[in-house]
Design a protein around this motif. Structure first.
Motif, PDB file in Angstrom:
ATOM      1  N   GLU A 136       0.830  -1.190   0.000  1.00 51.64           N
ATOM      2  CA  GLU A 136       0.000   0.000   0.000  1.00 51.64           C
ATOM      3  C   GLU A 136       0.871   1.250   0.000  1.00 51.64           C
ATOM      4  N   LEU A 137       0.391   2.267  -0.680  1.00 53.85           N
ATOM      5  CA  LEU A 137       1.068   3.561  -0.731  1.00 53.85           C
ATOM      6  C   LEU A 137       0.086   4.651  -0.314  1.00 53.85           C
ATOM      7  N   VAL A 138       0.568   5.601   0.470  1.00 58.80           N
ATOM      8  CA  VAL A 138      -0.217   6.764   0.864  1.00 58.80           C
ATOM      9  C   VAL A 138       0.482   7.999   0.316  1.00 58.80           C
ATOM     10  N   GLY A 139      -0.256   8.814  -0.414  1.00 60.17           N
ATOM     11  CA  GLY A 139       0.295  10.056  -0.929  1.00 60.17           C
ATOM     12  C   GLY A 139       0.100  11.183   0.073  1.00 60.17           C
ATOM     13  N   LEU A 140       1.165  11.929   0.348  1.00 58.96           N
ATOM     14  CA  LEU A 140       1.106  13.090   1.236  1.00 58.96           C
ATOM     15  C   LEU A 140       1.432  14.324   0.412  1.00 58.96           C
ATOM     16  N   VAL A 141       0.499  15.262   0.346  1.00 62.68           N
ATOM     17  CA  VAL A 141       0.659  16.472  -0.463  1.00 62.68           C
ATOM     18  C   VAL A 141       0.714  17.671   0.483  1.00 62.68           C
ATOM     19  N   VAL A 142       1.847  18.401   0.468  1.00 63.41           N
ATOM     20  CA  VAL A 142       2.032  19.559   1.335  1.00 63.41           C
ATOM     21  C   VAL A 142       2.265  20.798   0.479  1.00 63.41           C
ATOM     22  N   ARG A 165       3.656   2.625   2.736  1.00 60.43           N
ATOM     23  CA  ARG A 165       4.718   3.600   2.528  1.00 60.43           C
ATOM     24  C   ARG A 165       4.113   4.933   2.134  1.00 60.43           C
ATOM     25  N   VAL A 166       4.918   5.997   2.278  1.00 61.14           N
ATOM     26  CA  VAL A 166       4.449   7.353   1.989  1.00 61.14           C
ATOM     27  C   VAL A 166       5.165   7.903   0.766  1.00 61.14           C
ATOM     28  N   MET A 167       4.386   8.475  -0.151  1.00 59.90           N
ATOM     29  CA  MET A 167       4.935   9.216  -1.286  1.00 59.90           C
ATOM     30  C   MET A 167       4.621  10.689  -1.063  1.00 59.90           C
ATOM     31  N   LEU A 168       5.652  11.538  -1.124  1.00 62.79           N
ATOM     32  CA  LEU A 168       5.502  12.957  -0.798  1.00 62.79           C
ATOM     33  C   LEU A 168       5.473  13.809  -2.059  1.00 62.79           C
ATOM     34  N   GLY A 169       4.544  14.740  -2.105  1.00 64.72           N
ATOM     35  CA  GLY A 169       4.484  15.715  -3.186  1.00 64.72           C
ATOM     36  C   GLY A 169       4.315  17.105  -2.613  1.00 64.72           C
ATOM     37  N   VAL A 178      -1.876  15.738  -7.160  1.00 62.30           N
ATOM     38  CA  VAL A 178      -2.907  14.780  -6.737  1.00 62.30           C
ATOM     39  C   VAL A 178      -3.218  13.808  -7.873  1.00 62.30           C
ATOM     40  N   ALA A 179      -3.401  14.331  -9.092  1.00 65.66           N
ATOM     41  CA  ALA A 179      -3.700  13.463 -10.240  1.00 65.66           C
ATOM     42  C   ALA A 179      -2.568  12.482 -10.491  1.00 65.66           C
ATOM     43  N   ASP A 180      -1.336  12.944 -10.346  1.00 66.19           N
ATOM     44  CA  ASP A 180      -0.187  12.067 -10.578  1.00 66.19           C
ATOM     45  C   ASP A 180      -0.126  10.954  -9.535  1.00 66.19           C
ATOM     46  N   LEU A 181      -0.384  11.294  -8.278  1.00 60.36           N
ATOM     47  CA  LEU A 181      -0.349  10.276  -7.234  1.00 60.36           C
ATOM     48  C   LEU A 181      -1.454   9.243  -7.422  1.00 60.36           C
ATOM     49  N   VAL A 182      -2.637   9.703  -7.816  1.00 56.87           N
ATOM     50  CA  VAL A 182      -3.739   8.769  -8.071  1.00 56.87           C
ATOM     51  C   VAL A 182      -3.384   7.863  -9.242  1.00 56.87           C
ATOM     52  N   GLU A 183      -2.781   8.451 -10.276  1.00 58.68           N
ATOM     53  CA  GLU A 183      -2.379   7.650 -11.436  1.00 58.68           C
ATOM     54  C   GLU A 183      -1.334   6.608 -11.060  1.00 58.68           C
ATOM     55  N   ARG A 184      -0.470   6.947 -10.127  1.00 56.60           N
ATOM     56  CA  ARG A 184       0.570   6.013  -9.690  1.00 56.60           C
ATOM     57  C   ARG A 184       0.023   4.943  -8.762  1.00 56.60           C
TER      58      ARG A 184
END
Length: 345
Positions: A75-81, A106-110, A123-129
């Motif tokens: 699982e991946l969680v996107g974190l957008v700051v 794991r966390v992916m940071l944007g 956000v769109a890129d993280l959803v696509e990934r």
């Protein structure tokens, strides 16, 4: 390799890829990517075909394959700051990661640079990934891109700002109460001219922290004086310039209240430039700052735990993932406390 399934359709989620969608439509994977991200470069009819096919197939990234490729959690969680230069966000990320690690994610940071357009792209890129959930610090008031149907079912939690026009969970700091308490503390010490180094009113934190300041003054029978108010993006140079302008007035403020840690640093730099014989100026600021107890200026800070904000947001996210239909949108508020840092002896 195309995935097989009943009637020639790929099996949902377990084997369907963006390339499979592209092959079925006779277009390139890039065309599918552009359609999903709302980018230009393709015709409206093509975009409609892609989105219709994605909806019909129930396209979602292959979580198991992703885990096998990475050799780690599936699982991946996107974190957008909004601003990686602000220490607040590093602590927020620590809290999010703490809960994710416990949950095997794991966390992916944007980062968006406080730009709403950049936020939509990230956000769109993280959803696509293929992230399985998102924690977003919003940079604007248009949250339509965070609606569940736009995220293809990806759960999302907002941090440090409430949702606008979408029904999602959020975690907030007590911005209003913390700012009001800090201003009340300055008033209790006899200050009547209190300068406010704020944030833009378009930001939730900016409007709420100004509201706390204004209410505390109103309670004391003191009107808000515009010459003592500056509301700009949290930037140390701008805050320093604004503070110097207020302190140069014929009737300068005897105290300053800064709306975040970067504005506090700007105020400290302005105070350092004052002549030794000038009257002292009290300072209070939202967010604790490192080494505050070593400063030569007495400082009162509105303190809270940014990591707790991250932990609360990630906890809501995993609860939403496990019971998406059973929970109403929730709001959690992290409390603040006042901490006085006197001048070291």
């Amino acid at each position: 390799m195309s995935a097989g399934g009943v009637g020639g359709r790929p099996e949902p989620e377990q084997s369907l890829t963006m390339r499979d969608v592209a092959e079925r439509l006779g277009v390139s994977p890039m065309t599918v990517s552009r359609a999903l991200r709302g980018q230009g470069g393709i015709g409206d009819e093509t975009r409609r075909r892609v989105l219709a096919e994605v909806e019909a197939l129930g396209y979602r990234p292959n979580r198991l394959a992703r885990g096998l490729r990475s050799g780690g959690p599936t699982e991946l969680v996107g974190l957008v700051v909004t601003n990686l230069a602000n220490p607040f966000y590093s602590q927020l990320a620590v809290g999010v990661e703490e809960i994710c690690v416990r949950s095997g994610a794991r966390v992916m940071l944007g980062s968006t640079g406080e730009d709403p357009a950049a936020e939509r792209e990230v956000v769109a890129d993280l959803v696509e990934r293929g992230v399985d959930g998102l924690v977003v610090v919003p940079s604007g008031h248009d949250h339509a891109h965070l609606a569940p149907d736009r995220l293809r079912g990806t759960p999302v939690v907002l941090a440090a700002g409430p949702p606008v026009g979408v029904d999602v969970d959020c975690v907030l700091v007590d911005d209003f109460g913390g700012s009001r308490d800090a201003c009340r503390r300055l008033l209790a010490r006899g200050h009547r001219r209190i300068g406010f180094l704020g944030l833009p009113p378009s930001l939730w934190t900016g409007s709420e922290r100004f509201r706390g300041y204004a209410l505390a003054l109103e309670e004391a029978g003191i009107p808000v004086a515009e010459r003592y108010v500056s509301r700009h993006r949290g930037d140390t140079a701008l805050a320093e310039e604004a503070a110097l302008g207020m302190l140069a007035l014929p009737d300068p403020p005897t105290a300053l209240l800064a709306a975040n840690n970067r504005n506090t640093v700007g105020a400290l730099r302005a105070l350092r430039r004052r002549s030794p014989g000038e009257p002292p100026v009290a300072l209070a600021g939202f967010d604790d700052i490192e080494l505050a107890d070593l400063l030569n200026v007495p400082l009162t800070v509105v303190s809270y735990d940014p990591a707790e904000l991250g932990r609360a947001a990630a906890t809501l996210l995993f609860e939403r993932r496990d019971a998406p239909a059973a929970l109403q949108p929730r709001r959690v508020t992290v409390p603040t406390t006042l901490v006085d840092h006197p001048t070291p002896r």
